[in-house]
Scaffold this motif. Structure first.
Motif, PDB file in Angstrom:
ATOM      1  N   GLY A 283       0.810  -1.210   0.000  1.00 28.95           N
ATOM      2  CA  GLY A 283       0.000   0.000   0.000  1.00 28.95           C
ATOM      3  C   GLY A 283       0.845   1.263   0.000  1.00 28.95           C
ATOM      4  N   SER A 284       0.441   2.238  -0.823  1.00 26.04           N
ATOM      5  CA  SER A 284       1.147   3.519  -0.869  1.00 26.04           C
ATOM      6  C   SER A 284       0.181   4.606  -1.319  1.00 26.04           C
ATOM      7  N   ALA A 285       0.589   5.865  -1.143  1.00 27.17           N
ATOM      8  CA  ALA A 285      -0.267   7.010  -1.499  1.00 27.17           C
ATOM      9  C   ALA A 285      -0.149   7.299  -2.985  1.00 27.17           C
ATOM     10  N   LEU A 286      -0.614   6.364  -3.794  1.00 24.51           N
ATOM     11  CA  LEU A 286      -0.449   6.466  -5.247  1.00 24.51           C
ATOM     12  C   LEU A 286      -1.782   6.755  -5.923  1.00 24.51           C
ATOM     13  N   LEU A 287      -2.406   7.844  -5.509  1.00 23.91           N
ATOM     14  CA  LEU A 287      -3.626   8.309  -6.151  1.00 23.91           C
ATOM     15  C   LEU A 287      -3.251   9.450  -7.083  1.00 23.91           C
ATOM     16  N   ALA A 288      -3.633   9.340  -8.343  1.00 25.66           N
ATOM     17  CA  ALA A 288      -3.239  10.362  -9.306  1.00 25.66           C
ATOM     18  C   ALA A 288      -4.287  10.467 -10.418  1.00 25.66           C
TER      19      ALA A 288
ATOM     20  N   TRP B   2      -1.976  17.127  -1.590  1.00 25.68           N
ATOM     21  CA  TRP B   2      -2.985  16.340  -0.875  1.00 25.68           C
ATOM     22  C   TRP B   2      -4.143  17.258  -0.501  1.00 25.68           C
TER      23      TRP B   2
ATOM     24  N   GLY C 137      -8.510  17.888  -1.326  1.00 23.79           N
ATOM     25  CA  GLY C 137      -9.659  17.220  -1.927  1.00 23.79           C
ATOM     26  C   GLY C 137     -10.989  17.726  -1.423  1.00 23.79           C
TER      27      GLY C 137
ATOM     28  N   ALA D  57       1.022  14.153 -10.806  1.00 23.87           N
ATOM     29  CA  ALA D  57       0.923  12.694 -10.775  1.00 23.87           C
ATOM     30  C   ALA D  57       2.299  12.087 -10.527  1.00 23.87           C
ATOM     31  N   HIS D  58       2.465  11.505  -9.338  1.00 24.24           N
ATOM     32  CA  HIS D  58       3.673  10.753  -8.985  1.00 24.24           C
ATOM     33  C   HIS D  58       4.945  11.562  -9.239  1.00 24.24           C
TER      34      HIS D  58
ATOM     35  N   THR E 132      -3.657  14.514  -8.933  1.00 25.80           N
ATOM     36  CA  THR E 132      -4.169  15.358  -7.857  1.00 25.80           C
ATOM     37  C   THR E 132      -3.902  16.816  -8.226  1.00 25.80           C
TER      38      THR E 132
END
Length: 201
Positions: free
Chosen positions: A8-13, A35, A37, A165-166, A15
């Motif tokens: 698991g990692s904070a890989l939401l893209a 971060w 939202g 993104a990343h 943003t």
């Protein structure tokens, strides 16, 4: 399509790489936040996550206010700068050439060059780990006249916003649809999905 499973990692893209202003007109700072939202529509509510070690963290915590300034792609260098250097040592407005404007409902300044800004008041601070989440109500929105059509409708596609993104920045590109377009009567053909729009955003 073959996939690998990672931890698991904070890989939401993607943003939004927003420039958050805090403090007041005399003692202000800009912090770049990826971060950020939406939380709720009614009441309008947003969140940003900030490390407690950041200079802006205490400005926001002590005042209970901040402004989310949406970043157009043309300001991505200034946005990146504000995420690298600390406001404890650098006047980011002076260094980037960005200008302050007074907000309507909070003491923080609006960034004049940003096309849209959300004035926010903190209602809760929730520790999460590396970051604390600032939960806030949106008490006012500042919109540049250039984003409004002749009827007063908001055309956010005119803003030329950036995305993150990343670790990389991108300019938003072609508009490929709008909410509800897949169910529009003119496009219903037994499960078919309409082709993307060719209109530029």
């Amino acid at each position: 399509m073959a996939k690998q499973t990672w931890k698991g990692s904070a890989l939401l893209a993607p943003t939004p790489p927003v420039m958050v202003t805090c403090g007041d007109m005399e003692n202000s700072n800009i912090i770049t936040v990826a971060w950020a939202g939406l939380i709720c529509t009614h009441p309008p509510r947003v969140s940003i996550s900030v490390r407690p070690t950041r200079h802006s963290y205490h400005l926001i915590k002590n005042s209970g206010e901040f402004i989310i300034n949406l970043t157009p792609a043309k300001l991505i260098r200034e946005c990146d700068y504000c995420g690298i250097y600390t406001g404890a040592k650098v006047d980011k407005f002076a260094k980037t050439g960005l200008h302050k404007a007074p907000a309507s409902s909070v003491a923080c300044p609006v960034i004049e060059e940003c096309p849209l800004a959300l004035e926010c008041k903190v209602i809760d601070i929730i520790p999460q780990g590396t970051h604390d989440l600032f939960l806030a109500d949106v008490v006012a929105v500042d919109v540049d006249d250039s984003l409004l059509d002749e009827t007063g409708k908001l055309c956010l596609d005119r803003a030329g916003l950036a995305a993150f993104a990343h670790g990389e920045y991108f300019a938003l590109g072609d508009k490929i649809g709008k909410f509800g377009f897949s169910a529009a009567k003119s496009n219903k053909k037994k499960g078919s999905v309409p082709p993307p729009s060719k209109k530029k955003s």
